[in-house]
Design an enzyme around this catalytic site. Structure first.
Site, PDB file in Angstrom:
ATOM      1  N   TRP A 306     -90.256 -48.522 -33.131  1.00 15.45           N
ATOM      2  CA  TRP A 306     -90.940 -47.218 -33.165  1.00 15.45           C
ATOM      3  C   TRP A 306     -90.278 -46.298 -34.179  1.00 15.45           C
ATOM      4  O   TRP A 306     -90.949 -45.503 -34.844  1.00 15.45           O
ATOM      5  CB  TRP A 306     -90.903 -46.567 -31.780  1.00 15.45           C
ATOM      6  N   HIS A 307     -88.955 -46.429 -34.313  1.00 17.21           N
ATOM      7  CA  HIS A 307     -88.234 -45.565 -35.240  1.00 17.21           C
ATOM      8  C   HIS A 307     -88.389 -45.997 -36.693  1.00 17.21           C
ATOM      9  O   HIS A 307     -88.107 -45.211 -37.600  1.00 17.21           O
ATOM     10  CB  HIS A 307     -86.743 -45.525 -34.872  1.00 17.21           C
ATOM     11  N   GLY A 308     -88.817 -47.235 -36.940  1.00 20.73           N
ATOM     12  CA  GLY A 308     -88.996 -47.672 -38.320  1.00 20.73           C
ATOM     13  C   GLY A 308     -89.096 -49.182 -38.418  1.00 20.73           C
ATOM     14  O   GLY A 308     -88.827 -49.907 -37.456  1.00 20.73           O
TER      15      GLY A 308
END
Length: 471
Positions: A306-308
């Site tokens: 989700w963060h990257g």
């Protein structure tokens, strides 16, 4: 446009708040919607169309899905919710992970809000919003649009339909905003400036002493905490000034004594989202320890990516998955053995201190993984932390001594020490005649001084990054 900018503080915010307060009650949601779209369009006008399409798609789709639910057509409702989720996941994957398109700011946050709204209506935990202005205001609300907190519609539905703003709300909102701005400008920016210097040495091939490496990751830990919690405080303050009451997104996470506790205190809205919409639907802890471990794997793999799209983000998620599994397995094993803590006070305190030390070590290693641009950097940095060529050097001692005051201030600010003193003084002021006026005056002066310091820093310094623009 970010909150910690002169443009926002002296142009957008005063103008928006003036129009908002002058607008009739029935028009406030419309003013919020227009202001939020303008706020977003200022930075990325080309992606406003994408946001509007997302709003119209979810608005119409969820209304049609609810119609199927009311007519007991579960097959139709399942087709709608499946379609909504597939399209949302596809759009997120296209922009965040394909590498072919720039990442629209805030897309993860407003898409997650739209998903939670859709699932809540499908599960009949909430009703579909028929007022398009209200629904669009919920998706685009600028205080939390670009970095959260992630708001579940059912938690603020009533305030969209009926809210009022008192002078207490305004004062509390201003205070909360100034505190958040101070965290970002005075603390996060200073920590980040030093961290960038240390990180740059490794990126350019230099070796760090152990002391410098650990100091660097501590500085990043302070930067990301004050950056993100400061933004969350500013969002809460802005929301409060408009009559919304957001749930706090952080509760002093660096006081945690386990990784489990840390993530109950860190980015609470994201953790709650994954718990409510991924972990529990998968079965949570209800189907045995083996299934629980698998469910946690899914949650933390998703949390990481989700963060990257980078491999370090996935490794970050898996690192904490391993630690959480170990904690839960040990807890279950001790529970099965019927072990009871009967230690004395000093030993219990030592045990608590050791648990805190373990947690901070785990978190700091996690931040090193999280911030690494690639695996080569991660390996080099971890070597400096654990297998260094030297324990310390003059540069590390200079950095530590030159910035010791800031380190002390940041350490204290990451604890509830200041809040407890404030609450105690407020309690005393209520018990002593006229003391409440002195307290209010002193608090106003302190907030004014902080605001002056923030403005002075913003005007004089060019270093003002915002970490969560990446997500």
């Amino acid at each position: 446009m970010i909150f910690s900018s002169v443009l926002f503080l002296f142009r957008f915010l005063p103008l928006f708040m003036a129009v908002y307060f002058m607008a009739p009650k029935r028009m406030k949601n419309f003013v919020l919607l227009v202001g939020s779209l303008f706020f977003y369009a200022w930075g990325e006008p080309e992606y406003v169309i994408l946001m509007v399409i997302s709003i119209l798609f979810h608005y119409a789709s969820v209304l049609l899905m609810e119609r199927c639910l009311k007519s007991d057509c579960m097959r139709g409702a399942k087709i709608w919710i499946t379609s909504i989720l597939c399209i949302d996941i596809f759009v997120l994957a296209l922009f965040k992970y394909s590498g072919f398109l720039p990442l629209p700011i805030g897309i993860s946050f407003y898409t997650f809000q739209a998903i939670s709204y859709s699932i809540d209506v499908y599960c009949k935990d909430s009703k579909a919003e028929k007022n398009l202005i209200i629904f669009a205001s919920y998706i685009t609300m600028f205080p939390q649009l670009i970095a959260g907190p992630i708001l579940q519609y059912k938690s603020i539905e009533k305030e969209f339909h009926e809210r009022s703003v008192s002078w207490e709300d305004i004062f509390c909102g201003i205070r909360c905003f100034i505190i958040g701005l101070s965290k970002k400008v005075l603390l996060a920016n200073n920590a980040g400036l030093l961290w960038d210097q240390i990180k740059g040495q490794v990126m350019y091939g230099s070796s760090l002493s152990m002391m410098t490496a650990w100091l660097g990751v501590v500085l990043f830990a302070f930067q990301i905490y004050f950056d993100f919690s400061g933004y969350s405080d500013m969002a809460m303050g802005l929301g409060r000034m408009m009559g919304f009451h957001f749930i706090p997104n952080f509760r002093y996470p660096y006081l945690s004594r386990s990784v489990t506790e840390f993530f109950r205190r860190w980015h609470i809205s994201l953790g709650s989202w994954f718990r409510d919409y991924v972990y529990i639907p998968l079965g949570g802890s209800r189907k045995g320890i083996a299934r629980q471990i698998f469910n946690l794997l899914i949650v933390w793999a998703l949390t990481g990516i989700w963060h990257g799209a980078g491999l370090p983000f996935l490794c970050w998620g898996l690192w904490f998955w391993v630690l959480l599994v170990i904690e839960k397995v040990l807890k279950k094993a001790m529970s099965d053995m019927g072990r009871i803590d009967q230690t004395g006070g000093m030993i219990r305190h030592l045990t608590g201190s050791m648990r805190w030390l373990y947690t901070m070590m785990a978190v700091l290693i996690g931040w090193c993984i999280f911030e690494s641009p690639d695996l080569n950097f991660l390996i080099l940095y971890l070597k400096c932390m654990f297998i260094p060529q030297k324990l310390t050097d003059p540069d590390s001692m200079y950095l530590l001594m030159e910035n010791r005051s800031w380190l002390i201030i940041m350490t204290v600010a990451a604890t509830p020490f200041g809040t407890r003193i404030k609450n105690r003084l407020k309690q005393l002021s209520e018990e002593i005649y006229f003391a409440n006026r002195i307290y209010f005056t002193a608090e106003t002066v302190i907030m004014g001084v902080l605001m002056i310091l923030n403005i002075s820093y913003l005007v004089s310094e060019s270093y003002n990054p915002f970490l969560y623009f990446r997500f």
